[in-house]
Motif scaffolding. Structure first.
Motif, PDB file in Angstrom:
ATOM      1  N   ARG A  37      12.741   6.980 -19.922  1.00  0.00           N
ATOM      2  CA  ARG A  37      12.581   5.520 -19.829  1.00  0.00           C
ATOM      3  C   ARG A  37      12.836   4.989 -18.421  1.00  0.00           C
ATOM      4  O   ARG A  37      12.743   3.791 -18.178  1.00  0.00           O
ATOM      5  CB  ARG A  37      13.525   4.828 -20.818  1.00  0.00           C
ATOM      6  CG  ARG A  37      12.905   4.538 -22.179  1.00  0.00           C
ATOM      7  CD  ARG A  37      12.659   5.766 -23.002  1.00  0.00           C
ATOM      8  NE  ARG A  37      11.919   5.470 -24.234  1.00  0.00           N
ATOM      9  CZ  ARG A  37      11.529   6.393 -25.106  1.00  0.00           C
ATOM     10  NH1 ARG A  37      11.780   7.673 -24.878  1.00  0.00           N
ATOM     11  NH2 ARG A  37      10.860   6.056 -26.183  1.00  0.00           N
ATOM     12  N   ILE A  38      13.199   5.880 -17.506  1.00  0.00           N
ATOM     13  CA  ILE A  38      13.371   5.434 -16.124  1.00  0.00           C
ATOM     14  C   ILE A  38      12.034   4.930 -15.590  1.00  0.00           C
ATOM     15  O   ILE A  38      11.961   3.971 -14.861  1.00  0.00           O
ATOM     16  CB  ILE A  38      13.926   6.585 -15.248  1.00  0.00           C
ATOM     17  CG1 ILE A  38      15.360   6.895 -15.681  1.00  0.00           C
ATOM     18  CG2 ILE A  38      13.850   6.236 -13.773  1.00  0.00           C
ATOM     19  CD1 ILE A  38      15.920   8.174 -15.098  1.00  0.00           C
ATOM     20  N   CYS A  39      10.957   5.600 -15.998  1.00  0.00           N
ATOM     21  CA  CYS A  39       9.660   5.232 -15.431  1.00  0.00           C
ATOM     22  C   CYS A  39       8.525   5.432 -16.417  1.00  0.00           C
ATOM     23  O   CYS A  39       8.414   6.484 -17.026  1.00  0.00           O
ATOM     24  CB  CYS A  39       9.388   6.069 -14.186  1.00  0.00           C
ATOM     25  SG  CYS A  39       7.760   5.750 -13.516  1.00  0.00           S
ATOM     26  N   GLY A  40       7.685   4.414 -16.533  1.00  0.00           N
ATOM     27  CA  GLY A  40       6.553   4.498 -17.447  1.00  0.00           C
ATOM     28  C   GLY A  40       5.438   5.389 -16.940  1.00  0.00           C
ATOM     29  O   GLY A  40       4.619   5.872 -17.711  1.00  0.00           O
ATOM     30  N   ILE A  41       5.376   5.605 -15.620  1.00  0.00           N
ATOM     31  CA  ILE A  41       4.285   6.412 -15.066  1.00  0.00           C
ATOM     32  C   ILE A  41       4.670   7.889 -15.016  1.00  0.00           C
ATOM     33  O   ILE A  41       3.850   8.755 -15.259  1.00  0.00           O
ATOM     34  CB  ILE A  41       3.901   5.937 -13.648  1.00  0.00           C
ATOM     35  CG1 ILE A  41       3.456   4.464 -13.685  1.00  0.00           C
ATOM     36  CG2 ILE A  41       2.778   6.786 -13.083  1.00  0.00           C
ATOM     37  CD1 ILE A  41       2.971   3.939 -12.367  1.00  0.00           C
ATOM     38  N   CYS A  42       5.932   8.165 -14.656  1.00  0.00           N
ATOM     39  CA  CYS A  42       6.312   9.581 -14.547  1.00  0.00           C
ATOM     40  C   CYS A  42       7.367   9.937 -15.591  1.00  0.00           C
ATOM     41  O   CYS A  42       8.347  10.625 -15.312  1.00  0.00           O
ATOM     42  CB  CYS A  42       6.749   9.949 -13.145  1.00  0.00           C
ATOM     43  SG  CYS A  42       7.459   8.625 -12.202  1.00  0.00           S
ATOM     44  N   ALA A  43       7.130   9.466 -16.810  1.00  0.00           N
ATOM     45  CA  ALA A  43       8.071   9.678 -17.902  1.00  0.00           C
ATOM     46  C   ALA A  43       8.259  11.161 -18.222  1.00  0.00           C
ATOM     47  O   ALA A  43       9.369  11.609 -18.513  1.00  0.00           O
ATOM     48  CB  ALA A  43       7.582   8.930 -19.140  1.00  0.00           C
ATOM     49  N   VAL A  44       7.172  11.936 -18.147  1.00  0.00           N
ATOM     50  CA  VAL A  44       7.259  13.371 -18.452  1.00  0.00           C
ATOM     51  C   VAL A  44       8.109  14.080 -17.397  1.00  0.00           C
ATOM     52  O   VAL A  44       8.917  14.949 -17.710  1.00  0.00           O
ATOM     53  CB  VAL A  44       5.845  14.003 -18.548  1.00  0.00           C
ATOM     54  CG1 VAL A  44       5.908  15.520 -18.569  1.00  0.00           C
ATOM     55  CG2 VAL A  44       5.113  13.486 -19.788  1.00  0.00           C
ATOM     56  N   SER A  45       7.956  13.677 -16.138  1.00  0.00           N
ATOM     57  CA  SER A  45       8.737  14.301 -15.061  1.00  0.00           C
ATOM     58  C   SER A  45      10.221  14.022 -15.236  1.00  0.00           C
ATOM     59  O   SER A  45      11.051  14.921 -15.064  1.00  0.00           O
ATOM     60  CB  SER A  45       8.292  13.772 -13.699  1.00  0.00           C
ATOM     61  OG  SER A  45       6.946  14.069 -13.484  1.00  0.00           O
ATOM     62  N   HIS A  46      10.556  12.778 -15.548  1.00  0.00           N
ATOM     63  CA  HIS A  46      11.974  12.456 -15.736  1.00  0.00           C
ATOM     64  C   HIS A  46      12.553  13.197 -16.929  1.00  0.00           C
ATOM     65  O   HIS A  46      13.656  13.718 -16.880  1.00  0.00           O
ATOM     66  CB  HIS A  46      12.175  10.943 -15.890  1.00  0.00           C
ATOM     67  CG  HIS A  46      12.172  10.232 -14.572  1.00  0.00           C
ATOM     68  ND1 HIS A  46      13.235  10.279 -13.712  1.00  0.00           N
ATOM     69  CD2 HIS A  46      11.219   9.497 -13.952  1.00  0.00           C
ATOM     70  CE1 HIS A  46      12.949   9.583 -12.616  1.00  0.00           C
ATOM     71  NE2 HIS A  46      11.731   9.098 -12.734  1.00  0.00           N
ATOM     72  N   ARG A  47      11.769  13.249 -18.023  1.00  0.00           N
ATOM     73  CA  ARG A  47      12.247  13.999 -19.188  1.00  0.00           C
ATOM     74  C   ARG A  47      12.394  15.476 -18.799  1.00  0.00           C
ATOM     75  O   ARG A  47      13.390  16.117 -19.122  1.00  0.00           O
ATOM     76  CB  ARG A  47      11.280  13.843 -20.363  1.00  0.00           C
ATOM     77  CG  ARG A  47      11.657  14.634 -21.615  1.00  0.00           C
ATOM     78  CD  ARG A  47      12.811  14.025 -22.396  1.00  0.00           C
ATOM     79  NE  ARG A  47      12.447  12.748 -22.976  1.00  0.00           N
ATOM     80  CZ  ARG A  47      11.949  12.579 -24.203  1.00  0.00           C
ATOM     81  NH1 ARG A  47      11.815  13.597 -25.012  1.00  0.00           N
ATOM     82  NH2 ARG A  47      11.623  11.369 -24.641  1.00  0.00           N
ATOM     83  N   GLY A  48      11.399  15.999 -18.097  1.00  0.00           N
ATOM     84  CA  GLY A  48      11.414  17.425 -17.714  1.00  0.00           C
ATOM     85  C   GLY A  48      12.614  17.763 -16.846  1.00  0.00           C
ATOM     86  O   GLY A  48      13.295  18.770 -17.062  1.00  0.00           O
ATOM     87  N   ALA A  49      12.892  16.908 -15.855  1.00  0.00           N
ATOM     88  CA  ALA A  49      14.033  17.163 -14.965  1.00  0.00           C
ATOM     89  C   ALA A  49      15.337  17.109 -15.760  1.00  0.00           C
ATOM     90  O   ALA A  49      16.241  17.927 -15.551  1.00  0.00           O
ATOM     91  CB  ALA A  49      14.056  16.139 -13.836  1.00  0.00           C
ATOM     92  N   ALA A  50      15.418  16.148 -16.683  1.00  0.00           N
ATOM     93  CA  ALA A  50      16.637  16.011 -17.498  1.00  0.00           C
ATOM     94  C   ALA A  50      16.813  17.234 -18.407  1.00  0.00           C
ATOM     95  O   ALA A  50      17.926  17.738 -18.586  1.00  0.00           O
ATOM     96  CB  ALA A  50      16.574  14.735 -18.329  1.00  0.00           C
ATOM     97  N   LEU A  51      15.693  17.725 -18.966  1.00  0.00           N
ATOM     98  CA  LEU A  51      15.780  18.902 -19.841  1.00  0.00           C
ATOM     99  C   LEU A  51      16.233  20.123 -19.047  1.00  0.00           C
ATOM    100  O   LEU A  51      17.098  20.881 -19.488  1.00  0.00           O
ATOM    101  CB  LEU A  51      14.409  19.192 -20.482  1.00  0.00           C
ATOM    102  CG  LEU A  51      13.889  18.155 -21.471  1.00  0.00           C
ATOM    103  CD1 LEU A  51      12.508  18.561 -21.987  1.00  0.00           C
ATOM    104  CD2 LEU A  51      14.846  17.990 -22.639  1.00  0.00           C
ATOM    105  N   LYS A  52      15.642  20.288 -17.870  1.00  0.00           N
ATOM    106  CA  LYS A  52      16.008  21.463 -17.064  1.00  0.00           C
ATOM    107  C   LYS A  52      17.475  21.412 -16.658  1.00  0.00           C
ATOM    108  O   LYS A  52      18.172  22.436 -16.674  1.00  0.00           O
ATOM    109  CB  LYS A  52      15.117  21.539 -15.818  1.00  0.00           C
ATOM    110  CG  LYS A  52      13.709  22.033 -16.136  1.00  0.00           C
ATOM    111  CD  LYS A  52      12.830  22.047 -14.905  1.00  0.00           C
ATOM    112  CE  LYS A  52      13.223  23.148 -13.933  1.00  0.00           C
ATOM    113  NZ  LYS A  52      12.277  23.178 -12.781  1.00  0.00           N
ATOM    114  N   ALA A  53      17.948  20.221 -16.280  1.00  0.00           N
ATOM    115  CA  ALA A  53      19.349  20.082 -15.877  1.00  0.00           C
ATOM    116  C   ALA A  53      20.276  20.389 -17.054  1.00  0.00           C
ATOM    117  O   ALA A  53      21.274  21.097 -16.917  1.00  0.00           O
ATOM    118  CB  ALA A  53      19.607  18.675 -15.352  1.00  0.00           C
TER     119      ALA A  53
END
Lengths: 269, 434
Positions: free
Chosen positions: B62-78
């Motif tokens: 929810r940080i960003c509507g355009i790069c939502a997958v990237s934010h989710r992906g980074a959070a999952l990897k972390a």
């Protein structure tokens, strides 16, 4: 709404949010081009240059988080005949309001460090708590079919009453295995439908992003969703739960903090 | 000729989020050029504390509507790094596919809806609908294909439903992959047409060599994984990012800036193409050639062209990943790995459409978040953008105020800033520099 023969002038405005709801509007694709035959888009900062002095219909996305926002949304309301709350940040406050659960000084310090200056930041709340809106489109992000329906209602001068059934209704119609049966917390039973239960269809639980239904029985929901629950129908399910009431309450805060704070306040008085 | 001017662009349009441009020219000399961010802060790093790891990753998109997958992906990897969770090869392929879909979707949005109107002389792409419906429909068709690709993997693009710690909570149905693959193949013609369109534009000629930072992988073009590399020569593991990337406040601006080796550096499509050109797919290299983009390229306006090249790459690479998935079959038992929360800290670095994105979380023994740190591409680019503006402005000060403002807006747009993302970006009450 406007002089005869003149197309209604539409504007899009954003407050604190991810701007994903505006993007969802772009997903109307060819329908958007059809729509342009009936309306004139006069301001849409994310998608076009130029600013307009006036507009008939204002789509407003995001939450109010600054003093400056309060005046801005009031001005938009005064200018427009029709105001639409676009998405859950605008209509229920969403996760923006999660910061309200911490002291403001602490929140600022954690993100920006002690060198941060004075920030214009007030407890986050939905646009709908500052001005009246004529239409509400819910969801995180805003539901595309609902955007489509609301636009049609506006142009034909009809009201759009929000559906007032739980997400469970749509989930059942999709034939999705009940999340509660998997032993996971799901907010479907108290959350307003209209999303076609997309999250449960993809194996997730409902996180409540469309807000609570009118008259949602939260106390019952919390009981049913916890290990302490004693509801006979849920007995089979109950054995699988090992969550406590606090955890369930925490789940409810994710999207519905402003609503819950109101409910808590009214319970205390 | 402008001898003295004070140019102020309040809320630059056709960018994601809110930013202002300020230019002050005194007696023909450029006194001040800056880009300030005026986005309402949302405080993710503060309110993610105490939340369960599943909520953290849910909220991260929810940080960003355009790069939502990237934010989710980074959070999952972390989070997976913190818990020591290993995802299956199948999940790895699926996540990479989702990233390709997102980069494609985000780039098409920027190329057509945000950047192209400047060159086409229209306020928005929608204003082109009557004159050149084909171009508008091509943009929408490409966007829809990218969206449908994301939908197949994660339920929807904004915000991904079903990409969880440990994998995916549902079993992917391989049936739609055939038609999807066909559409991706057809989209390659649309990318060729996109290059033809851009080749008719006169992209400003401006060069300033800088430090380019991106992920890099020895085997493929890095989007989902890889180490952090700088064009100045370092290669570091993502979990060392704090040792190399320094975020610092500046008194005159409204943002935290970042430095690697030099006072500023650039991330995003151009940085990736410059650092990893040899890993681009054959079609992407062909498109780069057609668009006259040669690495290393030092013209920030070519960032949009680099995005077209990456679109070509994403199409071809997605087809390859789909073929691999079909060949090995989707296995239900490989969708979700077991997740056992434990106390620890983890870093996830990915290439979001706009550049390298870092998420770092610490969790307690129950998997509740105790601290979060997010380093966003646009925040990393701000210093470089301002350095470009300072270098670019003297060459255009002879123009009238409106033209100067527009030229600088175009430069800002070339960076495709995503200001909503900029969780660290802040309005301070600091004074103007002397």
């Amino acid at each position: 709404m406007t002089d005869k023969g003149q197309k209604p002038r539409i504007a899009f405005f954003d407050f604190a949010c991810c701007e994903g709801c505006q993007l969802t509007v772009l997903q109307l694709e060819e329908k958007l081009l059809d729509l342009l035959q009936h309306v004139e888009v006069v301001e849409w900062r994310e998608a076009m240059s130029g600013k307009a002095d006036s507009h008939d219909i204002a789509f407003c996305e995001g939450s109010i988080t600054r003093e400056a926002d309060v005046q801005r949304i009031k001005t938009i309301r005064n200018t427009a005949n029709t105001v639409v709350g676009l998405g859950s940040c605008a209509c229920i406050g969403c996760h923006n309001a999660l910061k309200n659960r911490w002291p403001m000084e602490d929140v600022v310090k954690v993100v920006y460090g002690s060198e941060a200056g004075q920030l214009d930041s007030i407890p986050a709340r939905p646009i709908t708590s500052v001005v009246n809106v004529d239409y509400r489109i819910l969801g995180c992000p805003a539901s595309l079919p609902e955007i489509d329906r609301v636009i049609k209602c506006i142009l034909t001068g009809q009201e759009y009453p929000l559906p007032n059934q739980p997400v469970c209704v749509e989930c059942k119609l999709n034939d999705t295995l009940c999340v509660l049966e998997k032993g996971e917390v799901c907010l479907g039973p108290v959350t307003r439908c209209g999303c076609n239960a997309i999250c449960t269809a993809y194996g997730d639980a409902c996180h409540g992003c469309r807000g609570l239904m009118d008259e949602a029985n939260l106390m019952a929901a919390v009981k049913v969703l916890t290990a302490e629950q004693l509801h006979p129908i849920m007995e089979v399910v109950a054995r699988r739960y090992d969550v406590g009431q606090d955890q369930v309450r925490q789940w409810f805060t994710m999207y519905n903090t402003p609503d819950l704070q109101l409910k808590e306040e009214s319970e205390q008085t | 000729m402008t001898d003295s001017a004070h140019i102020q662009v309040h809320h630059v349009t056709r960018v994601e989020g809110h930013g202002d441009i300020t230019v002050r020219i005194q007696d023909g000399t450029l006194e001040e050029v800056r880009f300030s961010v005026v986005e309402a802060p949302r405080f993710f790093e503060a309110f993610l504390r105490d939340r369960d790891y599943a909520e953290v990753t849910h909220l991260a998109s929810r940080i960003c509507g355009i790069c939502a997958v990237s934010h989710r992906g980074a959070a999952l990897k972390a989070t997976e790094a913190a818990f020591g969770t290993k995802i299956s090869d199948q999940s790895f392929l699926l996540r990479r596919l989702a990233f390709h879909g997102e980069v494609l979707s985000s780039h098409i949005l920027h190329i057509y809806f945000l950047a192209a109107p400047d060159y086409l002389g229209v306020p928005s792409l929608l204003h082109l609908a009557e004159k050149d419906r084909d171009t508008v429909l091509r943009a929408m068709r490409l966007k829809q294909t990218a969206y449908d690709l994301c939908q197949w993997v994660v339920g929807r693009h904004t915000h991904p439903v079903a990409m969880n710690v440990g994998g995916f909570p549902f079993v992917h149905d391989a049936k739609p992959l055939g038609p999807l693959r066909e559409r991706l193949e057809k989209s390659m013609a649309d990318i060729r047409d996109t290059v033809s369109l851009f080749n008719t534009f006169s992209i400003p000629e401006f060069e300033r060599e800088t430090e380019y930072v991106s992920l890099s992988h020895p085997e493929h073009y890095a989007l989902y994984d890889g180490n952090v590399v700088s064009s100045d020569g370092q290669r570091i593991s993502p979990d060392q990012y704090r040792d190399f990337i320094e975020e610092y406040p500046v008194s005159y601006s409204t943002a935290k800036y970042a430095r690697f080796n030099r006072p500023e550096y650039m991330v995003g499509a151009l940085a990736r193409v410059n650092n990893n050109f040899e890993h681009l797919s054959p079609f992407a290299q062909e498109v780069a050639d057609l668009a006259a983009l040669r690495a290393p390229c030092f013209n920030p306006f070519m960032n949009t062209t680099a995005q077209i090249v990456e679109c070509a790459h994403c199409l071809e690479e997605s087809i390859q990943i789909i073929d691999q998935l079909v060949e090995r079959n989707i296995r239900a038992e490989e969708e979700q790995a077991e997740v056992i929360p434990r106390a620890g800290r983890g870093v996830g670095a990915v290439e979001a459409p706009r550049g390298t994105l870092f998420h770092e979380y610490a969790y307690d023994v129950n998997g509740a978040c105790t601290s979060a740190n997010l380093v966003i591409p646009t925040a990393q680019n701000l210093g470089n953008l301002e350095a470009d503006m300072r270098a670019y402005a003297p060459g255009i000060v002879y123009q009238d105020e409106k033209a100067i403002a527009h030229a600088l807006e175009m430069l800002v747009r070339a960076y495709d800033p995503c200001i909503s993302c900029s969780t660290h970006v802040i309005k301070t009450t600091g004074s103007t520099p002397s």
